[in-house]
Design a protein around this motif. Structure first.
Motif, PDB file in Angstrom:
ATOM      1  N   LEU A  17       6.147  15.006 -34.281  1.00 27.30           N
ATOM      2  CA  LEU A  17       6.918  14.567 -35.448  1.00 27.30           C
ATOM      3  C   LEU A  17       7.784  13.355 -35.119  1.00 27.30           C
ATOM      4  CD1 LEU A  17       7.883  18.130 -36.656  1.00 27.30           C
ATOM      5  CD2 LEU A  17       6.399  16.526 -37.893  1.00 27.30           C
ATOM      6  N   VAL A  18       8.387  13.341 -33.934  1.00 33.07           N
ATOM      7  CA  VAL A  18       9.191  12.193 -33.501  1.00 33.07           C
ATOM      8  C   VAL A  18       8.312  10.948 -33.445  1.00 33.07           C
ATOM      9  CG1 VAL A  18      10.376  11.205 -31.485  1.00 33.07           C
ATOM     10  CG2 VAL A  18      11.013  13.479 -32.316  1.00 33.07           C
ATOM     11  N   ALA A  19       7.117  11.079 -32.902  1.00 35.07           N
ATOM     12  CA  ALA A  19       6.203   9.937 -32.827  1.00 35.07           C
ATOM     13  C   ALA A  19       5.865   9.425 -34.230  1.00 35.07           C
ATOM     14  CB  ALA A  19       4.934  10.320 -32.071  1.00 35.07           C
ATOM     15  N   ALA A  20       5.664  10.343 -35.176  1.00 37.50           N
ATOM     16  CA  ALA A  20       5.352   9.933 -36.551  1.00 37.50           C
ATOM     17  C   ALA A  20       6.518   9.187 -37.177  1.00 37.50           C
ATOM     18  CB  ALA A  20       4.982  11.156 -37.390  1.00 37.50           C
ATOM     19  N   VAL A  21       7.738   9.680 -36.977  1.00 38.77           N
ATOM     20  CA  VAL A  21       8.919   9.009 -37.530  1.00 38.77           C
ATOM     21  C   VAL A  21       9.036   7.600 -36.946  1.00 38.77           C
ATOM     22  CG1 VAL A  21      11.463   9.020 -37.522  1.00 38.77           C
ATOM     23  CG2 VAL A  21      10.195  11.085 -38.142  1.00 38.77           C
ATOM     24  N   ARG A  22       8.836   7.487 -35.655  1.00 38.51           N
ATOM     25  CA  ARG A  22       8.936   6.164 -35.009  1.00 38.51           C
ATOM     26  C   ARG A  22       7.834   5.228 -35.495  1.00 38.51           C
ATOM     27  NH1 ARG A  22      10.770   8.712 -29.346  1.00 38.51           N
ATOM     28  NH2 ARG A  22      13.007   8.655 -29.765  1.00 38.51           N
ATOM     29  N   THR A  23       6.630   5.761 -35.717  1.00 39.41           N
ATOM     30  CA  THR A  23       5.534   4.948 -36.249  1.00 39.41           C
ATOM     31  C   THR A  23       5.893   4.381 -37.611  1.00 39.41           C
ATOM     32  OG1 THR A  23       3.864   6.194 -35.022  1.00 39.41           O
ATOM     33  CG2 THR A  23       3.111   5.020 -36.985  1.00 39.41           C
TER      34      THR A  23
END
Length: 148
Positions: free
Chosen positions: A52-58
């Motif tokens: 989820l963190v990776a998605a937010v950063r993307t």
């Protein structure tokens, strides 16, 4: 972006799950085998959080930070937990809540995130089922147990 807000709400759920399992593992209330299950589930939640963190950063957003351990202890009312059964009941409630939360988020998210939300809901439902079984909760007789 609405997806960032929704994903951050999901990250907050995962932070809470990680903290709950860590607090439970150190509580002295659990048998070693139950601690091991909790450690495994905490690892799942860490993987969920990381995705989820990776998605937010993307999406160009900033992931929400975890609260302090003391805040989770207060929010989860850890002082009320007296034994393994109490801890397992709390864990089942949190896991069922997370499964339902993920399912309810799907209509609000862009289609790009439907599959990941459904997969996360599946993991949470699995956790809830394992924990309910450990408590001796009978298998529900009605279908469509989650998302209502």
């Amino acid at each position: 972006c609405q997806d960032v807000q929704i994903l951050n709400a999901a990250i907050a759920l995962e932070h809470e799950g990680i903290a709950a399992y860590q607090i439970a593992a150190g509580s002295g209330l659990l048998q070693p085998a139950v601690v091991q299950v909790g450690v495994t589930f905490a690892g799942h939640h860490q993987g969920h959080r990381d995705a989820l963190v990776a998605a937010v950063r993307t999406l160009g957003g900033t992931p929400v930070e975890a609260k302090s351990t003391d805040e989770y202890i207060r929010d989860l009312n850890v002082a009320s937990l007296r034994n393994q059964t109490d801890v397992l009941r709390l864990a089942v409630r949190l896991e069922r809540g997370a499964a339902n939360a993920y399912l309810s988020l799907i209509p609000s998210m862009s289609a790009d995130y439907h599959q990941v939300a459904a997969r996360l809901a599946g993991d949470e439902a699995f956790h809830a089922a394992i924990l309910a079984n450990a408590l001796g909760v009978p298998i529900p007789t009605t279908p469509l147990m989650f998302g209502a």
